[in-house]
Enzyme design. Sequence first.
Site, PDB file in Angstrom:
ATOM      1  CD  GLU A 121      -3.885  -2.243   7.101  1.00 51.50           C
ATOM      2  OE1 GLU A 121      -2.766  -2.525   6.639  1.00 51.50           O
ATOM      3  OE2 GLU A 121      -4.461  -1.185   6.858  1.00 51.50           O
ATOM      4  CD  GLU A 162      -3.238   5.773   6.485  1.00 47.91           C
ATOM      5  OE1 GLU A 162      -3.151   5.803   5.251  1.00 47.91           O
ATOM      6  OE2 GLU A 162      -2.362   5.258   7.218  1.00 47.91           O
ATOM      7  CG  HIS A 190      -6.063   2.201   4.876  1.00 47.68           C
ATOM      8  ND1 HIS A 190      -5.663   3.159   5.788  1.00 47.68           N
ATOM      9  CD2 HIS A 190      -5.056   1.312   4.792  1.00 47.68           C
ATOM     10  CE1 HIS A 190      -4.452   2.845   6.223  1.00 47.68           C
ATOM     11  NE2 HIS A 190      -4.061   1.725   5.635  1.00 47.68           N
ATOM     12  CB  SER A 239       4.538  -1.668  12.110  1.00 48.55           C
ATOM     13  OG  SER A 239       4.188  -0.297  12.273  1.00 48.55           O
ATOM     14  CE  LYS A 262      -0.271   3.365   4.704  1.00 51.65           C
ATOM     15  NZ  LYS A 262      -0.365   3.506   6.141  1.00 51.65           N
ATOM     16  N   GLY A 297       2.013   2.412  10.723  1.00 54.05           N
ATOM     17  CA  GLY A 297       3.006   3.472  10.583  1.00 54.05           C
ATOM     18  C   GLY A 297       3.677   3.873  11.879  1.00 54.05           C
ATOM     19  CG  ASN A 317      -1.709   1.257   1.378  1.00 54.95           C
ATOM     20  OD1 ASN A 317      -1.771   2.068   0.454  1.00 54.95           O
ATOM     21  ND2 ASN A 317      -2.340   1.438   2.533  1.00 54.95           N
TER      22      ASN A 317
HETATM   23  P1  PGA Z   1       2.456   0.363   7.619  1.00 56.87           P
HETATM   24  O1  PGA Z   1       1.037   0.602   6.898  1.00 56.87           O
HETATM   25  O2  PGA Z   1       2.986  -0.944   7.102  1.00 56.87           O
HETATM   26  O3  PGA Z   1       3.294   1.525   7.210  1.00 56.87           O
HETATM   27  O4  PGA Z   1       2.197   0.319   9.087  1.00 56.87           O
HETATM   28  C1  PGA Z   1       0.156  -0.457   6.640  1.00 56.87           C
HETATM   29  C2  PGA Z   1      -1.129   0.066   6.066  1.00 56.87           C
HETATM   30  O5  PGA Z   1      -1.588   1.127   6.501  1.00 56.87           O
HETATM   31  O6  PGA Z   1      -1.720  -0.545   5.146  1.00 56.87           O
END
Ligand code: PGA
Length: 247
Positions: A165, A96, A94, A209, A11, A171, A9
């Site tokens: 998630e 976000e 997601h 992460s 982003k 993140g 992903n």
């Molecule tokens: P990350 O993000 O691996 O940077 O924690 C995962 C995601 O949000 O899909």
Amino acid sequence: MKKKLIAGNWKMNGSAASNEALIQALLAQSSGWNCLVAVCVPAAYLAQVRGLTQGTGIELGSQDVSAQESGAFTGEISAAMLKDFGTRYAIVGHSERRQYHGETDAVVASKAQRALAAGITPIVCVGETLAEREAGRTEEVVKRQLAAVIHANGHCISEIVVAYEPVWAIGTGKTATPEMAQQVHGVLRSQLRAATEHADRVHILYGGSMNAANASQLLSQPDIDGGLIGGAALKAPDFLTIIAAAG
Ligand code: PGA
């Protein structure tokens, strides 16, 4: 046994030049891959990345899809448009998007429906916040989020991908332990089993992460069928290490 799925992903990251370098670096090592690999790229780069990946071992994904079919929805991108560009997967719900764009469970369910109707596999994200975990509400939250998608999609539900998630792990460098993740994945699998006899076909990915150092332990859990990778998907060596761990 089904192959694992490792989906990046990206982003809101990348540029025409860096995308090309990243995809070329991945493809240079793609001959021995024994898992499914996808990259979910910003919409503006779908055409570019399709050109770079068509006919290779990398599938194309988007990071969102409209809940509407077509029409006066400025800025939205429909499932049919994504399909036009060879999109195989679309992330929906997601955290976000839920957090910054107010996406409700009902909207996420409609997005999954639109994707499925266009022949795109939705990667449905679910996960609890830190406050919800600390309040002992993890199961309730993820089950509510998945239930909306199950309810709206009926017998097609075995065609989705689920990504667990935990919001507090995204993140942040804080990963759920393999046992914590497996526990939630087990809950989600049971919920899918109650909805379809094909629940074992569904990939349930872990995201938050996941990185080159922790991937193999997470991926060795019985109900962890792959990963949705943010930060580590932007670095070819790290993403390749995760892909190797999934093989
Ligand atoms: P990350 O993000 O691996 O940077 O924690 C995962 C995601 O949000 O899909």
